[in-house]
Design an enzyme around this catalytic site. Structure first.
Site, PDB file in Angstrom:
ATOM      1  N   SER A 127      11.695  -1.879  -2.643  1.00  0.00           N
ATOM      2  CA  SER A 127      11.074  -1.867  -1.318  1.00  0.00           C
ATOM      3  C   SER A 127      12.102  -1.437  -0.268  1.00  0.00           C
ATOM      4  CB  SER A 127      10.458  -3.228  -1.016  1.00  0.00           C
ATOM      5  OG  SER A 127       9.554  -3.157   0.058  1.00  0.00           O
ATOM      6  N   ASP A 245      -0.606   0.395  -3.590  1.00  0.00           N
ATOM      7  CA  ASP A 245       0.193  -0.319  -2.592  1.00  0.00           C
ATOM      8  C   ASP A 245      -0.577  -0.454  -1.283  1.00  0.00           C
ATOM      9  OD1 ASP A 245       2.188  -1.403  -0.989  1.00  0.00           O
ATOM     10  OD2 ASP A 245       3.761  -0.113  -1.833  1.00  0.00           O
ATOM     11  N   HIS A 300       2.101  -3.313  -4.645  1.00  0.00           N
ATOM     12  CA  HIS A 300       3.501  -3.307  -4.240  1.00  0.00           C
ATOM     13  C   HIS A 300       4.332  -4.295  -5.058  1.00  0.00           C
ATOM     14  CE1 HIS A 300       6.710  -2.292  -1.494  1.00  0.00           C
ATOM     15  NE2 HIS A 300       6.964  -3.573  -1.273  1.00  0.00           N
TER      16      HIS A 300
END
Length: 326
Positions: A127, A245, A300
């Site tokens: 991330s 995501d 995600h």
């Protein structure tokens, strides 16, 4: 399935740090397009930078190092931390000045007893840790990164902050404050996600006030040649985008893509000026076969063991080696 810790709450304004807005500058220069040529079977050290709401001692993160050792015995794994206390390290994913944070990591890696002795390192960014590792490469890169792999990173920023629940009034109030004050010096020097916020419909505000992303993406009129040269030293740059995501908006940011919220059109990297004018060396890397775009199925940071094993075998296996060990 390996799942990294995600944002768990809203922070009070009184907890904000007092770091000042700092000028952006590279820490050292690097020769143009110089990459590492492996010489032996000793694995290069692996550096891992976690994402928002996580900490360097989290079990999910540590499992990455365990997998690296299983698949490539002898791999030394270093987990980036901004504080030795896990709770404080987690807080630093929300609060702090990214210029100061990257400078600290540059110092920590360059003075580490193992990493500093290696001719190069490999790196995985989860991330927001992905764009932070890219900033490390651009601004210092000592020791140099051979292979950079990022998962769901916000390379082209975010255009929305985290969604709040309908009854979460504290979150909604905080979200409202961020939206009204995104470009203030106070927010840009203290709130980490705001420093990679990028609204294509407000590029003037972004270019004038962004404390981090506008600089490391070389989007301002004056280009930093060192950033491009350091990126060209990469042997491989691999970007994974999560197919479902909804945490990162837009998800296509993981591939440096531009998303128009009004028309809902996506402009992919190869159709953007950052690529055609090669502000970061991405076109050069692509032409050399060193830039890869990959899909990770799911939401995600939903990482299957199968996906991670495939990533290690493709990009961080026997070909990522050093000449002197560490």
């Amino acid at each position: 399935m390996v799942r990294m810790t995600r944002l768990g709450g809203i922070l009070s304004l009184t907890a904000l740090t007092s770091a000042a807005l700092l000028p952006q500058k590279p820490l050292v220069s690097a020769p143009d397009s110089q990459i590492i040529t492996p010489q032996s079977s000793t694995p290069l050290p692996l550096v891992v930078w976690h994402g928002l709401g996580d900490n360097y001692k989290a079990d999910g993160l540590r499992s990455i190092g365990d997998l690296a050792k299983t698949l490539t015995p002898g791999t030394h794994t270093y987990y980036v931390r901004l504080d030795s206390d896990p709770s404080s390290d987690r807080t630093a994913t929300f609060l702090g000045n990214l210029t100061e944070q990257v400078e600290k990591v540059c110092h920590d890696l360059s003075t580490h007893p193992v990493l500093s002795r290696s001719p190069a390192i490999n790196a995985i960014g989860f991330s927001q840790g992905g764009q932070f590792l890219r900033a490390y490469i651009e601004r210092c890169n000592s020791p140099p990164v051979n292979t950079l792999v990022t998962f769901g990173s916000q390379h082209n920023g975010i255009s929305e902050f985290q969604n709040c629940g309908e009854s979460d009034w504290v979150c909604q109030a905080w979200d409202g404050y961020l939206k009204r004050n995104t470009w203030s010096n106070f927010v840009q020097s203290r709130l980490v996600p705001a420093q990679y916020f990028r609204d294509p419909e407000d590029m003037d505000g972004y270019l004038e006030n962004s404390n981090f992303l506008a600089d490391i993406n070389n989007e301002r009129e004056s280009k930093n040649a060192t950033y491009r040269d350091n990126m060209k030293r990469l042997g491989k740059f691999v970007m994974y985008m999560f197919s479902e995501d909804t945490t990162v908006v837009p998800k296509e940011s993981a591939w440096f893509a531009e998303y128009n919220k009004t028309s809902e059109e996506v402009t992919w990297l190869k159709d953007r000026e950052i690529y055609s004018e090669d502000w970061l060396g991405l076109r050069w890397l692509d032409e050399k076969g060193r830039l890869e775009f990959r899909i990770a199925e799911g939401g995600h940071m939903q990482l299957s063991e199968e996906l991670l094993k495939d990533m290690f075998r493709r990009y961080l296996g026997a070909n990522a080696t050093s000449s002197d060990g560490a």
